[in-house]
Design an enzyme around this catalytic site. Sequence first.
Site, mmCIF file in Angstrom:
data_model
loop_
_atom_site.group_PDB
_atom_site.id
_atom_site.type_symbol
_atom_site.label_atom_id
_atom_site.label_comp_id
_atom_site.label_asym_id
_atom_site.label_seq_id
_atom_site.Cartn_x
_atom_site.Cartn_y
_atom_site.Cartn_z
ATOM 1 N N HIS A 1 0.835 -1.206 0.000
ATOM 2 C CA HIS A 1 0.000 0.000 0.000
ATOM 3 C C HIS A 1 0.870 1.258 0.000
ATOM 4 O O HIS A 1 0.675 2.174 -0.803
ATOM 5 C CB HIS A 1 -0.891 -0.048 1.249
ATOM 6 C CG HIS A 1 -1.772 1.131 1.451
ATOM 7 N ND1 HIS A 1 -3.142 1.072 1.281
ATOM 8 C CD2 HIS A 1 -1.506 2.401 1.838
ATOM 9 C CE1 HIS A 1 -3.663 2.256 1.542
ATOM 10 N NE2 HIS A 1 -2.694 3.081 1.896
ATOM 11 N N GLU A 2 1.858 1.299 0.882
ATOM 12 C CA GLU A 2 2.718 2.476 1.000
ATOM 13 C C GLU A 2 3.626 2.637 -0.223
ATOM 14 O O GLU A 2 3.844 3.750 -0.703
ATOM 15 C CB GLU A 2 3.562 2.386 2.275
ATOM 16 C CG GLU A 2 2.767 2.476 3.566
ATOM 17 C CD GLU A 2 2.066 3.814 3.723
ATOM 18 O OE1 GLU A 2 2.520 4.817 3.139
ATOM 19 O OE2 GLU A 2 1.036 3.863 4.428
ATOM 20 N N HIS B 1 1.845 4.310 -3.032
ATOM 21 C CA HIS B 1 1.825 5.771 -2.880
ATOM 22 C C HIS B 1 3.104 6.380 -3.455
ATOM 23 O O HIS B 1 3.070 7.355 -4.215
ATOM 24 C CB HIS B 1 1.740 6.158 -1.396
ATOM 25 C CG HIS B 1 0.396 5.925 -0.779
ATOM 26 N ND1 HIS B 1 -0.773 6.287 -1.387
ATOM 27 C CD2 HIS B 1 0.054 5.407 0.434
ATOM 28 C CE1 HIS B 1 -1.792 5.982 -0.595
ATOM 29 N NE2 HIS B 1 -1.311 5.438 0.505
#
Length: 215
Positions: free
Chosen positions: A29-30, A33
């Site tokens: 997820h990170e 980003h």
Amino acid sequence: MISSINTYYYGTMEIIFTILILLLSIILHEVAHGFVAYFLGDPTAKLAGRLTLNPLKHLDPIGSVLVPLVTYSAGGFIFGWAKPVPYNPYNLKAGRWGPAFVGVAGPAANFLLAGFFAILIRLSVSVWTLSPAFLELSMYIVLINLILAIFNLLPLPPLDGSKILFAFLPYRYRAVEEFINRYQLILILLVIFFLWRLIFPLVLVLLRLFTGLVF
């Protein structure tokens, strides 16, 4: 005695695997980003060494280890976080929409991961047979990633949904943004302890749609 040992062993292994799935899903997820921010012209995450799946670059001792253990032990659910990937919104090419694109990348990565393992589950029903252990592991991966995606899409800072909301919010409603930012901790706690039970049925609906299995 042996039965008790086996129960304790499998219970412990379940906790460990669940936390590992959570951590790997949060890391993906990170990283998503960071990659989108880099694609939009901001090298902050790359310069910080965060465009990697190496867990050591992302783990937060409190949010990635202690909090998941405590929440699972106390309430049977897992809550945690990794170190947020840094980015500079002023470097993004997309202007006011840049933070929204960066924000949606994380939940999108979780939906994609959930979709991949949901396909494996569906194929196991119609094409080949997976081992029960792998099937159960795949179900955990789908469930946890759906939870992460839905939770992070809530329009509350510091969650990703707030970046999407603020990008669409007309300037005349900036007072709403200021209010949400000012009381973000209280609002997040309200969601976790009171409103999440109303949101979680949506996760189960999506789980059924993704996997085709009825629960």
